[in-house]
Design an enzyme around this catalytic site. Structure first.
Site, PDB file in Angstrom:
ATOM      1  N   GLU B  70       0.817  -1.223   0.000  1.00 42.90           N
ATOM      2  CA  GLU B  70       0.000   0.000   0.000  1.00 42.90           C
ATOM      3  C   GLU B  70       0.845   1.264   0.000  1.00 42.90           C
ATOM      4  O   GLU B  70       0.559   2.215  -0.725  1.00 42.90           O
ATOM      5  CB  GLU B  70      -0.967   0.011   1.196  1.00 42.90           C
ATOM      6  CG  GLU B  70      -2.159  -0.920   1.033  1.00 42.90           C
ATOM      7  CD  GLU B  70      -1.838  -2.357   1.432  1.00 42.90           C
ATOM      8  OE1 GLU B  70      -0.715  -2.605   1.916  1.00 42.90           O
ATOM      9  OE2 GLU B  70      -2.718  -3.232   1.260  1.00 42.90           O
ATOM     10  N   HIS B 139     -11.542  -3.579   9.001  1.00 44.42           N
ATOM     11  CA  HIS B 139     -12.091  -3.505   7.641  1.00 44.42           C
ATOM     12  C   HIS B 139     -13.386  -2.692   7.607  1.00 44.42           C
ATOM     13  O   HIS B 139     -14.224  -2.907   6.743  1.00 44.42           O
ATOM     14  CB  HIS B 139     -12.389  -4.904   7.092  1.00 44.42           C
ATOM     15  CG  HIS B 139     -11.175  -5.734   6.799  1.00 44.42           C
ATOM     16  ND1 HIS B 139     -10.396  -6.278   7.772  1.00 44.42           N
ATOM     17  CD2 HIS B 139     -10.615  -6.114   5.620  1.00 44.42           C
ATOM     18  CE1 HIS B 139      -9.410  -6.980   7.221  1.00 44.42           C
ATOM     19  NE2 HIS B 139      -9.520  -6.892   5.917  1.00 44.42           N
TER      20      HIS B 139
END
Lengths: 336, 338
Positions: B70, B139
């Site tokens: 990322e 999440h």
């Protein structure tokens, strides 16, 4: 290499014209004198904040950039003044930036740690260790996608090689075969922490193996050795064969920043490295191989001194930014 | 490029995910500098099937799978944007942007400023966001306020398919970095979407239901929960004005202040953690404005619980504002019971 080695002619002497070599020597002097000028201005209170000097590392910056054009990009580091000058920046606008002036490269918003010159392909110094590594890969991606043949040189230090960004960047550059050259300036210390302590491999270039790219360690104070390593890496990048890692072993004579008391290294070590002055070495090499005479070499240094004096004067006389413009440049200005 | 919705444009029913995909397809077709980057956005079609079949239409050089990196991936997008591409970088979940804060906050947001306006970073970060999927604490978060705190970034939160398309096309046309928070529970929601290119302006909120008794400022899925509450309140004679915030940074002060001056009551509803959240900023801007004199009751906020998003479905629902919560507080405000 096809060149004649019987006469022990260094790579750089055979590769570049006398005018190019003279200019390289001038830039090395310019870097040292610029930084000495910046240091003196800091002591006199003309510059605030801090700065990270690269005195002792001039060969690495200039030799790395020898074959780059303005279309080629570099990303630089917090110790980036040398890279900036090597890539072609004007010392007057650099001093103006250090002095926080509107005429500076960043209009006084960036200072030493963010100095950039996009027109000469310098995408900027960076205050974050490892910050420029993925950005360099992105610049190389642009060149590949748009079908251009420019390459990107990514300068970073030994400290950055333990950042996650280093590993992510090298991996992506390799899987996409991007035209980027990772140039590690290993000056033995990330602030005070020795690379020998902080890094699991003996040479940072050893890490290239993990990313399937060539890795080479060279004497970073040997102009010709650096230029030769970059020559090969740039040719590989331009040919579409992908990235390389070059490690320039060098040393910073000054502390990490202005707050450094040098407790982590000995006076002997510093003095020993000062005997390996890359500028004196390159100058002697140019004279020995008949590229320059003593008088001409002296003249090159005087030229650099004059440029620094003129640069400081330009900076001193330049206007400061208006305090009402503190939010200018946060976003693009919208046309009315 | 067209800056307005074409009045005669064909309007179809598309899902929020399809509308985003259509915006990306238009961008890829019209501008060779546009590239999509992200994890599993190619053959897999994206974790939420937003990129879908775009790799078949535009190929792997324009729809690039990145490694699970990322920080590096976001940084490559920043470097590409700095040098002439227009990347749209998808985070699989907005939570994973925490791994890339360095590149988003220290680099993308500040490069134009640090370089004195001599460079620009036209990158778009797409971030699937929010709770309600049973995916628990790592999440399900809502980071709008995190990124909204950073000068140099723009932050948008579409609530409908039409907005999702228009705000993404606006983000792409913007020369500065824009973060698009897409709510995961909205991906399958259908709605009318005009065909072709149009822009939903960044920095403009929308009054999606007019009313005179109480102002509810909401964003993303909270807009729909507020509208449901408003329908029930209307049966009691309470007319709530619902504002779809659309953009978190820069906030549309004018629309919010005008509404509060009309209703005299303000309820802010947002999914991010209540403390130091988007509603805190909206409350403060109203309290500092001329609308303060029009307030007939204390400003109220409904935000996320002071806890990570839990796994148990009852706990998960309790952790963020639901429609009955909005109805209850709006009623209390309207009746002067606060």
């Amino acid at each position: 290499m096809m060149r004649d080695t019987t006469e022990n002619i260094p790579f750089a002497i055979s590769q570049f014209s006398p005018a190019q070599l003279r200019e390289a020597l001038r830039k090395m002097h310019l870097i040292r004198l610029f930084e000495e000028g910046a240091e003196e201005s800091y002591m006199r209170g003309l510059i605030h904040g801090t700065m990270h000097l690269s005195i002792g590392q001039e060969a690495s910056a200039v030799a790395t950039c020898m074959e780059l054009t303005d279309a080629d990009k570099i990303t630089s580091t917090h110790r980036g003044h040398g890279h900036c000058i090597a890539k072609g920046a004007d010392v007057g606008r650099m001093f103006a930036e250090f002095f926080g002036k509107e005429t500076g490269y960043c209009h006084g918003r960036g200072g030493s740690m963010h100095i950039a010159d996009v027109k000469t392909g310098n995408l900027g110094a960076n205050g974050i260790v490892g910050g420029g590594l993925p950005i360099a890969v992105g610049a190389a991606l642009t060149a590949k996608r748009l079908g251009r043949d420019d390459v990107t040189v990514c300068f970073f230090g030994d400290g950055a090689n333990n950042e996650g960004a280093f590993h992510e960047a090298l991996n992506m550059a390799a899987i996409w075969k991007l035209p980027v050259i990772f140039v590690c300036e290993n000056n033995k210390y990330g602030m005070s922490t020795a690379a020998a302590y902080a890094t699991a491999v003996p040479n940072i270039a050893d890490r290239a193996v993990a990313y399937s790219m060539p890795g080479v360690t060279v004497d970073g104070n040997d102009f010709s050795a650096v230029a030769e390593a970059l020559h090969e890496a740039i040719a590989r990048a331009r040919a579409g064969e992908g990235p390389s890692l070059v490690e320039n072993l060098t040393y910073r004579w000054r502390g990490h920043s202005k707050s450094d008391r040098n407790r982590y290294r000995t006076k002997d070590e510093i003095e020993e490295w000062m005997t390996r002055d890359p500028i004196a070495r390159f100058r002697a090499e140019l004279i020995a191989h008949g590229v320059l005479g003593e008088a001409e070499a002296d003249a090159v240094e005087v030229e650099a001194k004059d440029a620094v004096a003129a640069g400081i004067e330009f900076a001193r006389q330049s206007p400061t930014p208006a305090v009402t413009e503190v939010t200018k440049f946060v976003h693009a200005e919208v046309a009315a | 490029m067209n800056a307005q919705v074409q009045i005669d444009a064909e309007v179809r029913e598309l899902s929020y995910a399809e509308a985003i995909r259509e915006a990306m397809a238009i961008a890829l077709e019209s501008d060779p500098a546009v590239v999509l980057m992200g994890e599993d956005i190619g053959t897999y079609g994206g974790a939420f099937q937003v990129t879908g079949d775009l790799i078949d239409r535009f190929g792997p050089e324009r729809v690039m799978d990145t490694p699970i990196s990322e920080l590096g991936g976001a940084g490559v997008a920043v470097g590409a944007a700095l040098t002439g591409l227009k990347p749209i970088f998808e985070f699989q979940f907005s939570d994973f942007a925490a791994l890339a804060m360095e590149q988003i906050v220290n680099q993308a947001a500040k490069l134009r400023y640090m370089l004195g306006g001599e460079a620009e970073v036209p990158v778009v970060f797409r971030m699937p966001s929010g709770s309600g999927t049973g995916a628990a604490a790592q999440h399900s978060q809502s980071f709008e306020a995190w990124f909204g705190h950073v000068p140099g970034l723009k932050v948008v939160q579409p609530s409908t398919p039409a907005e999702a398309k228009g705000l993404l096309l606006a983000a792409l046309a913007d020369p500065d970095p824009v973060i698009v928070f897409e709510h995961k529970l909205l991906y399958k929601m259908k709605g009318p979407v005009p065909a072709g290119h149009y822009i939903t302006p960044i920095g403009k909120a929308a009054v999606v239901r007019p009313g005179q008794h109480v102002t509810i400022v909401a964003s993303a899925i909270m807009v729909h929960r507020a509208l449901e509450a408003a329908l029930r309140l209307a049966k009691e004679g309470i007319e709530a004005e619902v504002i779809d915030l659309r953009t978190v940074r820069p906030l549309d002060r004018e629309t919010i202040i005008a509404s509060v001056k009309k209703t005299g009551k303000l309820l802010c509803v947002y999914e991010g953690v209540k403390t130091l959240g988007v509603g805190a900023e909206i409350s403060a801007l109203v309290a500092e404005s001329e609308a303060f004199d029009y307030l007939d009751a204390p400003i109220q906020r409904l935000g996320g619980a002071e806890a990570p998003i839990p796994y148990n479905p009852d706990l998960e629902r309790a952790a963020v504002p639901q429609s009955p919560d909005i109805e209850r507080v709006a009623r209390q405000l309207a009746k002067g019971e606060v």
